[in-house]
Design a protein around this motif. Structure first.
Motif, PDB file in Angstrom:
ATOM      1  N   ARG A  16       0.671  -4.651   0.170  1.00  0.00           N
ATOM      2  CA  ARG A  16       0.486  -3.658   1.102  1.00  0.00           C
ATOM      3  C   ARG A  16      -0.162  -2.702   0.548  1.00  0.00           C
ATOM      4  O   ARG A  16      -1.268  -2.088   1.123  1.00  0.00           O
ATOM      5  N   ASP A  17       0.369  -1.833  -0.428  1.00  0.00           N
ATOM      6  CA  ASP A  17      -0.357  -0.721  -1.108  1.00  0.00           C
ATOM      7  C   ASP A  17      -1.485  -0.741  -1.690  1.00  0.00           C
ATOM      8  O   ASP A  17      -2.450  -0.021  -1.290  1.00  0.00           O
ATOM      9  N   PRO A  18      -1.939  -1.769  -2.477  1.00  0.00           N
ATOM     10  CA  PRO A  18      -3.219  -1.868  -3.134  1.00  0.00           C
ATOM     11  C   PRO A  18      -4.321  -2.311  -1.979  1.00  0.00           C
ATOM     12  O   PRO A  18      -5.259  -1.535  -2.064  1.00  0.00           O
ATOM     13  N   LEU A  19      -3.946  -3.178  -0.904  1.00  0.00           N
ATOM     14  CA  LEU A  19      -4.936  -3.177   0.368  1.00  0.00           C
ATOM     15  C   LEU A  19      -5.104  -1.950   1.098  1.00  0.00           C
ATOM     16  O   LEU A  19      -6.087  -1.650   1.364  1.00  0.00           O
ATOM     17  N   SER A  20      -4.108  -1.184   1.023  1.00  0.00           N
ATOM     18  CA  SER A  20      -4.243  -0.013   2.092  1.00  0.00           C
ATOM     19  C   SER A  20      -5.109   1.238   1.290  1.00  0.00           C
ATOM     20  O   SER A  20      -5.769   1.768   1.813  1.00  0.00           O
ATOM     21  N   GLU A  21      -4.816   1.041   0.044  1.00  0.00           N
ATOM     22  CA  GLU A  21      -5.750   1.895  -0.939  1.00  0.00           C
ATOM     23  C   GLU A  21      -7.222   1.817  -0.628  1.00  0.00           C
ATOM     24  O   GLU A  21      -8.058   2.390  -0.661  1.00  0.00           O
ATOM     25  N   LEU A  22      -7.543   0.388  -0.169  1.00  0.00           N
ATOM     26  CA  LEU A  22      -8.982  -0.090   0.097  1.00  0.00           C
ATOM     27  C   LEU A  22      -9.271   0.264   1.603  1.00  0.00           C
ATOM     28  O   LEU A  22     -10.378  -0.262   1.885  1.00  0.00           O
ATOM     29  N   THR A  59      -9.995  -9.670  -2.384  1.00  0.00           N
ATOM     30  CA  THR A  59      -9.653 -10.887  -3.368  1.00  0.00           C
ATOM     31  C   THR A  59      -9.316 -10.437  -4.669  1.00  0.00           C
ATOM     32  O   THR A  59      -8.133 -10.773  -5.285  1.00  0.00           O
ATOM     33  N   GLY A  60     -10.274  -9.373  -5.456  1.00  0.00           N
ATOM     34  CA  GLY A  60     -10.046  -9.029  -6.645  1.00  0.00           C
ATOM     35  C   GLY A  60      -8.590  -8.134  -6.642  1.00  0.00           C
ATOM     36  O   GLY A  60      -7.861  -8.442  -7.697  1.00  0.00           O
TER      37      GLY A  60
END
Length: 156
Positions: A16-22, A59-60
């Protein structure tokens, strides 16, 4: 010894957090047995829709997070990062907002069904244009709602 079984709720929490940062919303995480290599499908979305570049960057980030946190164990798996898609039910206020002016079929909890165009929406409900009449629905009155595909829609 039983085979490792990935925990989709732990994966969801970690992504959730890494994708939210994007700038992406994590819409779904599904782990499906697919022969010797399970399939991990991650669906993302954002206002304005996702691009192929968004999917590549996501994806990365997903791959890196999975590797760092060892969430898939030692087994090989297939990773698929995808957009939310029109076949997924509208379950969050953001789904309704992102589908403004799209045609939706809503199955209501009282057993009735409506098909209408998505109008204004907020945190508690949505207004559908049903054959020219505006119908306000609270989200908790909707059992399931799906966007309808329109092949030959004429712009108003």
């Amino acid at each position: 010894m039983s085979p490792f079984s990935p925990d989709s709720s732990r994966i969801t929490d970690a992504l959730r957090d890494p994708l939210s940062e994007l700038g992406l919303d994590l819409e779904a995480v599904e782990v499906t047995p697919a022969g010797k290599r399970p399939l991990l499908r991650v669906a993302v979305d954002k206002d304005g829709g996702v691009t192929l570049d968004d999917i590549a960057v996501a994806t990365g980030a997903v791959s890196e997070t999975l590797d760092d946190d060892d969430l898939m164990g030692e087994q090989a798996y297939t990773l698929e990062v995808t957009s939310r898609g029109v076949d997924r039910p509208l379950t969050e206020p953001r789904h309704w907002r992102r589908n403004h002016d799209r045609l939706v079929r809503a199955n209501l909890r009282d057993g009735s069904q409506l098909t209408g165009r998505v109008g204004e929406s907020d945190d508690t409900g949505v207004t559908l244009d049903v054959s020219g009449a505006h119908r306000r629905l609270e989200y908790d009155a909707i059992a399931k709602a799906l966007v309808q595909i329109e092949f030959n829609r004429k712009d108003p």
